[in-house]
Design a protein around this motif. Structure first.
Motif, mmCIF file in Angstrom:
data_model
loop_
_atom_site.group_PDB
_atom_site.id
_atom_site.type_symbol
_atom_site.label_atom_id
_atom_site.label_comp_id
_atom_site.label_asym_id
_atom_site.label_seq_id
_atom_site.Cartn_x
_atom_site.Cartn_y
_atom_site.Cartn_z
ATOM 1 N N GLU A 154 39.049 63.101 -44.824
ATOM 2 C CA GLU A 154 37.910 63.853 -44.313
ATOM 3 C C GLU A 154 37.211 64.655 -45.415
ATOM 4 O OE1 GLU A 154 36.698 63.414 -41.415
ATOM 5 O OE2 GLU A 154 38.335 62.156 -40.678
ATOM 6 N N PRO A 155 35.937 64.990 -45.194
ATOM 7 C CA PRO A 155 35.158 65.708 -46.208
ATOM 8 C C PRO A 155 35.795 67.006 -46.695
ATOM 9 C CG PRO A 155 33.679 64.806 -44.578
ATOM 10 C CD PRO A 155 35.069 64.535 -44.078
ATOM 11 N N VAL A 156 36.447 67.755 -45.815
ATOM 12 C CA VAL A 156 37.039 69.024 -46.250
ATOM 13 C C VAL A 156 38.120 68.780 -47.302
ATOM 14 C CG1 VAL A 156 38.735 69.043 -44.356
ATOM 15 C CG2 VAL A 156 38.065 71.192 -45.457
ATOM 16 N N THR A 157 38.869 67.696 -47.154
ATOM 17 C CA THR A 157 39.887 67.348 -48.149
ATOM 18 C C THR A 157 39.236 66.852 -49.430
ATOM 19 O OG1 THR A 157 41.437 66.752 -46.389
ATOM 20 C CG2 THR A 157 41.911 65.905 -48.590
ATOM 21 N N ILE A 158 38.205 66.050 -49.288
ATOM 22 C CA ILE A 158 37.476 65.562 -50.459
ATOM 23 C C ILE A 158 36.920 66.734 -51.262
ATOM 24 C CG2 ILE A 158 35.423 64.289 -51.204
ATOM 25 C CD1 ILE A 158 35.933 62.400 -48.797
ATOM 26 N N ASP A 159 36.305 67.687 -50.578
ATOM 27 C CA ASP A 159 35.730 68.850 -51.266
ATOM 28 C C ASP A 159 36.796 69.630 -52.028
ATOM 29 O OD1 ASP A 159 33.148 68.351 -50.420
ATOM 30 O OD2 ASP A 159 33.306 69.625 -48.646
ATOM 31 N N ARG A 160 37.953 69.796 -51.413
ATOM 32 C CA ARG A 160 39.018 70.550 -52.077
ATOM 33 C C ARG A 160 39.475 69.853 -53.352
ATOM 34 N NH1 ARG A 160 42.429 70.539 -48.262
ATOM 35 N NH2 ARG A 160 44.008 69.105 -49.058
ATOM 36 N N TRP A 161 39.603 68.526 -53.282
ATOM 37 C CA TRP A 161 40.070 67.795 -54.458
ATOM 38 C C TRP A 161 38.998 67.681 -55.536
ATOM 39 C CZ3 TRP A 161 44.621 66.277 -56.312
ATOM 40 C CH2 TRP A 161 45.723 66.421 -55.466
ATOM 41 N N VAL A 162 37.749 67.602 -55.141
ATOM 42 C CA VAL A 162 36.672 67.595 -56.134
ATOM 43 C C VAL A 162 36.711 68.894 -56.936
ATOM 44 C CG1 VAL A 162 34.162 67.719 -56.425
ATOM 45 C CG2 VAL A 162 35.158 65.985 -54.935
ATOM 46 N N ALA A 163 37.001 69.992 -56.243
ATOM 47 C CA ALA A 163 37.043 71.300 -56.903
ATOM 48 C C ALA A 163 38.307 71.490 -57.737
ATOM 49 C CB ALA A 163 36.944 72.414 -55.858
ATOM 50 N N GLU A 164 39.428 70.936 -57.278
ATOM 51 C CA GLU A 164 40.712 71.257 -57.904
ATOM 52 C C GLU A 164 41.251 70.178 -58.838
ATOM 53 O OE1 GLU A 164 43.401 72.159 -54.781
ATOM 54 O OE2 GLU A 164 42.307 73.943 -54.112
ATOM 55 N N GLY A 165 41.071 68.917 -58.471
ATOM 56 C CA GLY A 165 41.725 67.892 -59.272
ATOM 57 C C GLY A 165 40.899 66.656 -59.552
ATOM 58 N N GLY A 166 39.833 66.475 -58.810
ATOM 59 C CA GLY A 166 39.006 65.297 -59.004
ATOM 60 C C GLY A 166 39.266 64.241 -57.946
ATOM 61 N N LEU A 167 38.232 63.496 -57.631
ATOM 62 C CA LEU A 167 38.301 62.499 -56.569
ATOM 63 C C LEU A 167 39.280 61.373 -56.897
ATOM 64 C CD1 LEU A 167 37.093 61.911 -53.811
ATOM 65 C CD2 LEU A 167 35.216 60.715 -54.940
#
Length: 227
Positions: free
Chosen positions: A76-89
């Motif tokens: 889901e987008p909320v998980t994608i957003d977190r990983w984009v910010a923290e570790g990358g897609l």
């Protein structure tokens, strides 16, 4: 979402691919398909999902589910957003790949690599497998175009992504395909933001597309007020 036809058997070869990596709206789908040999996939005409009509893709997805072990995960987008910010897609994808491999336990897994250096991708995926799991991981770019079992995974991932978007449209109305290149999607986001002052459910808030839309909405509103 799991469509296993039974307990995975030794000797399975698997293909893994994603759909919906780039959209600003909706989830990303990651799929795995595993089979003892890919002859049946060649016979039914499996190809990369991007080369198929929506009707043919649906037909093939049914045939794939009937003849293969398979599983699909929606991110889901909320998980994608977190990983984009923290570790990358890419790191997020690698963990999803590992979870799917763990589900079906194939002997070999081919991955459509998100990076040119597939060897590094394969190594990182292997570090997320359970201790003792013996699976050879081969990550290659354009694997969905060259390896039938990966093409099959691309079909299931695309179907899962499309189904998720249909559910989102039931909630929001016609929001297009969700891709930044889709004028319908951009128009929908502009209107939603202007009317409600927030982004709709299912939006990937880490996407730069939203900043451009925000600027456009602000400029448009300023122009209207100035007039």
């Amino acid at each position: 979402m799991n469509c296993n036809t039974g307990k995975a058997m030794p000797g399975l070869i698997a293909g893994i691919d994603e759909a919906g990596r780039g959209p600003v709206l909706g989830p990303m789908a990651v799929a795995i398909v595993a089979i003892e040999e890919d002859k049946v996939l060649r016979e039914i005409g499996v190809r990369d999902s991007k080369q198929l009509s929506s009707r043919r893709r649906r037909e093939l997805s049914i045939a794939i589910r009937q003849s293969c072990e398979c599983a699909v995960e929606l991110i889901e987008p909320v998980t994608i957003d977190r990983w984009v910010a923290e570790g990358g897609l890419n790191r997020l994808e690698e963990r999803a790949f590992a979870r799917l491999i763990t589900q079906l336990a194939p002997t070999v897994a081919f991955i459509d690599s998100p990076e040119l250096d597939g060897e590094k991708v394969g190594h990182r995926v292997s570090t997320h497998l359970p201790p003792g799991m013996d699976c050879q991981i081969i990550a290659q770019t354009k694997a969905d175009q060259n390896i039938p079992v990966v093409a099959a995974a691309s079909i299931l991932a695309k179907e899962a992504r499309e189904a998720a978007m249909e559910r989102l449209k039931d909630e929001l109305g016609d929001c297009g395909s969700g891709y930044p290149s889709d004028e319908q999607t951009i128009t929908f986001l502009k209107q939603y933001r202007r009317e409600r002052g927030k982004w709709p459910p299912g939006t990937r808030k880490s996407w730069k597309t939203l900043k451009r839309i925000e600027q456009k909405v602000t400029l448009d509103d300023f122009g209207e007020n100035d007039g």
